[in-house]
Design a protein around this motif. Structure first.
Motif, PDB file in Angstrom:
ATOM      1  N   ASP A  65       4.228 -43.410   0.168  1.00  0.00           N
ATOM      2  CA  ASP A  65       3.758 -44.424  -0.772  1.00  0.00           C
ATOM      3  C   ASP A  65       3.157 -44.654   0.233  1.00  0.00           C
ATOM      4  OD1 ASP A  65       5.347 -44.658  -3.789  1.00  0.00           O
ATOM      5  OD2 ASP A  65       4.619 -43.178  -2.792  1.00  0.00           O
ATOM      6  N   SER A  66       3.346 -45.397   1.431  1.00  0.00           N
ATOM      7  CA  SER A  66       3.159 -46.210   1.912  1.00  0.00           C
ATOM      8  C   SER A  66       1.801 -45.772   3.155  1.00  0.00           C
ATOM      9  CB  SER A  66       3.748 -46.784   3.208  1.00  0.00           C
ATOM     10  OG  SER A  66       4.918 -45.474   3.955  1.00  0.00           O
ATOM     11  N   VAL A  67       2.180 -44.698   3.249  1.00  0.00           N
ATOM     12  CA  VAL A  67       0.107 -43.880   4.028  1.00  0.00           C
ATOM     13  C   VAL A  67       0.058 -42.521   2.739  1.00  0.00           C
ATOM     14  CG1 VAL A  67       2.181 -44.020   5.995  1.00  0.00           C
ATOM     15  CG2 VAL A  67       2.253 -41.134   4.807  1.00  0.00           C
ATOM     16  N   LYS A  68      -0.134 -42.346   1.456  1.00  0.00           N
ATOM     17  CA  LYS A  68      -1.358 -42.021   0.290  1.00  0.00           C
ATOM     18  C   LYS A  68      -2.476 -42.285   0.656  1.00  0.00           C
ATOM     19  CE  LYS A  68       1.376 -40.556  -2.584  1.00  0.00           C
ATOM     20  NZ  LYS A  68       2.578 -40.403  -4.197  1.00  0.00           N
ATOM     21  N   GLY A  69      -2.968 -41.025   0.148  1.00  0.00           N
ATOM     22  CA  GLY A  69      -4.576 -41.799   0.771  1.00  0.00           C
ATOM     23  C   GLY A  69      -4.764 -42.231   2.103  1.00  0.00           C
ATOM     24  N   ARG A  70      -4.212 -42.339   3.237  1.00  0.00           N
ATOM     25  CA  ARG A  70      -4.865 -42.200   4.038  1.00  0.00           C
ATOM     26  C   ARG A  70      -4.477 -41.109   5.352  1.00  0.00           C
ATOM     27  NH1 ARG A  70      -2.492 -46.437   7.358  1.00  0.00           N
ATOM     28  NH2 ARG A  70      -0.419 -46.158   6.131  1.00  0.00           N
ATOM     29  N   PHE A  71      -2.537 -40.595   5.254  1.00  0.00           N
ATOM     30  CA  PHE A  71      -2.701 -39.748   6.204  1.00  0.00           C
ATOM     31  C   PHE A  71      -2.413 -38.167   5.704  1.00  0.00           C
ATOM     32  CE2 PHE A  71       0.680 -42.130   8.699  1.00  0.00           C
ATOM     33  CZ  PHE A  71      -0.424 -43.465   9.181  1.00  0.00           C
ATOM     34  N   THR A  72      -2.666 -37.813   6.115  1.00  0.00           N
ATOM     35  CA  THR A  72      -2.873 -36.281   6.020  1.00  0.00           C
ATOM     36  C   THR A  72      -1.860 -34.726   6.487  1.00  0.00           C
ATOM     37  OG1 THR A  72      -4.989 -36.060   5.461  1.00  0.00           O
ATOM     38  CG2 THR A  72      -4.058 -34.158   5.096  1.00  0.00           C
TER      39      THR A  72
END
Length: 128
Positions: A65-72
């Motif tokens: 959740d902490s990286v969702k939307g920022r990391f791929t």
């Protein structure tokens, strides 16, 4: 046997981007494309934390959740490499980043104990 080598870490300002790479050398009759792959990270004084995982084909990755939307997370099976594109970086993202895989993993999992092989890690430092 699997050997994993991460690269691409460094120092970046908050809001910036980095792309990590993990080169995989597999032996024993299995190829890279048959392994699920994942990224974890560990900050000083903290436990190792799941970041993202990807299946053989790259469909529907799993993210913390902490990286969702920022990391791929992505992979190139022709190059035996898994990537982690990190955008909108925050100081809290500062950690050593590790890629990992497991002999028997056949589903996306965030449990470190499931992973048998780990790289040496690459340092990511995000300044405020």
């Amino acid at each position: 046997q699997v050997q994993l080598v991460e690269s691409g870490g460094g120092l970046v300002q908050a809001g910036g981007s980095l792309r990590l790479s993990c080169a995989c050398a597999a032996s024993g009759g299995r190829t890279f494309s048959s392994y699920y792959m994942a990224w974890f990270r560990q900050a000083p004084g903290k436990e190792r934390e799941f970041v993202a995982a990807i299946s053989w084909t790259g469909d529907v990755p799993l993210y913390a959740d902490s990286v969702k939307g920022r990391f791929t997370i992505s992979r190139d099976n022709a190059k035996n490499t898994v990537y982690l594109q990190m955008n909108s970086l925050k100081p809290d993202d500062t950690a050593v980043y590790y890629c990992a895989t497991g002999r028997t993993i056949a589903t996306l999992t965030a449990e470190p104990a499931k992973y048998d092989y780990w790289g040496q890690g690459t340092q990511v430092t995000v300044s405020s």
